[in-house]
Design an enzyme around this catalytic site. Structure first.
Site, PDB file in Angstrom:
ATOM      1  N   LYS A  78       0.845  -1.189   0.000  1.00 13.78           N
ATOM      2  CA  LYS A  78       0.000   0.000   0.000  1.00 13.78           C
ATOM      3  C   LYS A  78       0.882   1.241   0.000  1.00 13.78           C
ATOM      4  O   LYS A  78       1.688   1.449   0.916  1.00 13.78           O
ATOM      5  CB  LYS A  78      -0.900   0.012   1.243  1.00 13.78           C
ATOM      6  CG  LYS A  78      -1.898  -1.125   1.312  1.00 13.78           C
ATOM      7  CD  LYS A  78      -3.052  -0.910   0.356  1.00 13.78           C
ATOM      8  CE  LYS A  78      -4.155  -1.921   0.582  1.00 13.78           C
ATOM      9  NZ  LYS A  78      -5.329  -1.672  -0.291  1.00 13.78           N
TER      10      LYS A  78
ATOM     11  N   ASP B 216      -0.604  -0.773  -4.560  1.00 15.11           N
ATOM     12  CA  ASP B 216      -1.940  -0.188  -4.498  1.00 15.11           C
ATOM     13  C   ASP B 216      -1.833   1.174  -3.823  1.00 15.11           C
ATOM     14  O   ASP B 216      -1.507   1.257  -2.639  1.00 15.11           O
ATOM     15  CB  ASP B 216      -2.881  -1.099  -3.714  1.00 15.11           C
ATOM     16  CG  ASP B 216      -4.303  -0.567  -3.649  1.00 15.11           C
ATOM     17  OD1 ASP B 216      -4.598   0.447  -4.306  1.00 15.11           O
ATOM     18  OD2 ASP B 216      -5.140  -1.181  -2.946  1.00 15.11           O
TER      19      ASP B 216
ATOM     20  N   LYS C 110     -14.582  -6.490  -5.782  1.00 16.03           N
ATOM     21  CA  LYS C 110     -14.824  -6.783  -4.373  1.00 16.03           C
ATOM     22  C   LYS C 110     -16.309  -7.066  -4.206  1.00 16.03           C
ATOM     23  O   LYS C 110     -17.153  -6.325  -4.714  1.00 16.03           O
ATOM     24  CB  LYS C 110     -14.391  -5.616  -3.490  1.00 16.03           C
ATOM     25  CG  LYS C 110     -12.882  -5.393  -3.477  1.00 16.03           C
ATOM     26  CD  LYS C 110     -12.499  -4.194  -2.633  1.00 16.03           C
ATOM     27  CE  LYS C 110     -10.971  -4.027  -2.586  1.00 16.03           C
ATOM     28  NZ  LYS C 110     -10.580  -2.784  -1.882  1.00 16.03           N
TER      29      LYS C 110
END
EC number: 5.1.1.-
Length: 353
Positions: A160, A189, A262
């Site tokens: 991240k 990400d 998702k």
């Protein structure tokens, strides 16, 4: 059919920090649909970025309770009628997901088949999962990799980035992870944490470090800039927060290389299946991701995992009090079991009726 809902709180072993903040626990909803003495289970997870605005646990619970009487006269096989009610009530995507998961679990149990078998899928095609390292200091990032090794040896690490301290902090953290895990495949990400200029700079730099792709480099609302990034980035660009449903794929297909599906965004397995096939028709790669989902929701997505190119469904592996058991870890891969439906059961001494 009878619909019942029970909140449950899960705590992360290690808090996760992304560009929008840090989370250490989540209160989700366990949804059960019962008909003909068969009970299907689903899960609704609150999450922070939605097209409807933030839906917290209380608002999701209120939605589900209001649906109880409307669904009572139907059966789990009345999918078209159920969909009409959810549309009329403007149900949020997480509520839709919980009901859709429960309906598929019921169907699998009725047919006495696991969903992956009901869909004719091959578990041998499931790729290794990635594990996530949130935004932190370089030394803490190294320790987080070492912590993951207590669960499994990471083959793929999702890092991240999008640190509030700037791209220099992002670079230092990534270099630390590369030093700690030189054999691992690395993906990034940014959770919308970069400007276009920084995304262009980081794309070139990350390519030099051997990173495989960049996910959601730009904030939601700046999708018009993706075409510029798509043209100049040496790395594939995936979208997550910018892509909720099939309609978004049509809008973005020409300026991205892949999408992150998702289950709480899509509104369930039904829409996820549509998204997978549409993405593949458009020549896009498909990734599955998660929020603070338990084993229940993640197991549901793993029944579709043979169709995914990348799997980022690791949230339940970071929970200290997950009430459910389902998908199993085998040699770096998470595989759904042979039990009917989702194959999810309650853990010993867990949440009970």
């Amino acid at each position: 059919m009878e619909l019942s809902v029970q909140p449950f709180t899960v705590h992360k072993r290690f808090p996760l920090t992304i560009s929008r903040g840090t989370s250490s626990q989540n209160t989700n909803l366990w949804v059960r649909i019962k008909d003909q003495e068969i009970e299907g289970w689903g899960e609704a997870t609150p999450f922070s970025v939605t097209t409807e605005g933030y839906k917290n646990t209380s608002s999701l619970l209120e939605e589900l309770e209001q649906l109880t009487s409307s669904l009572k006269s139907l059966t789990p096989l009345d999918r078209q009628s159920i969909e009409a009610i959810l549309t009329e009530k403007q149900a949020s995507s997480a509520v839709r997901a919980a009901i859709d998961i429960a309906l598929y679990d019921w169907l699998g149990k009725k047919a006495n088949l696991p969903l992956w078998r009901l869909w004719g899928l091959d578990r041998r095609k499931i790729v290794p999962i990635s594990v996530t390292v949130g935004i932190t200091s370089p030394e803490a990032a190294k320790q987080r990799v070492r912590n993951w090794r207590q669960v499994l040896e990471p083959e793929i690490i999702k890092v991240k980035l999008g640190s509030p301290n700037g791209i220099e902090a992002d670079q230092a953290m990534l270099l630390a992870i590369l030093e700690e895990a030189p054999q691992a495949r690395i993906t990034v990400d940014a959770n919308g944490g970069w400007s276009l200029d920084n995304a262009l700079l980081m794309g070139d730099w990350l390519a030099q470090q051997g990173v495989e792709y960049i996910e959601q480099p730009l904030p939601v609302g700046e999708e018009d800039k993706l075409a510029i990034l798509y043209q100049h980035s040496p790395l594939p660009i995936f979208v997550d927060e910018s892509c909720f449903s099939s309609q978004d794929i049509i809008r973005l297909a020409a300026c991205v290389h892949g999408i992150n599906i998702k289950i709480m965004k899509s509104g369930g397995l039904s829409e996820a299946i549509k998204m997978i096939h549409l993405a593949k028709v458009c020549g896009l790669k498909v990734m599955f991701g998660c929020y603070s989902d338990s084993t229940l929701a993640n197991t549901a997505m793993f029944h579709l995992a043979p169709l995914a190119d990348y799997l980022d469904l690791d949230s339940h592996l970071n929970l200290v009090d997950d009430p459910f058991t389902g998908v199993k870890l085998e040699q770096g891969r998470l595989l759904p079991n042979d039990l009917p439906g989702l194959g999810v059961t309650l853990t010993v001494n867990s949440y009970k009726l």
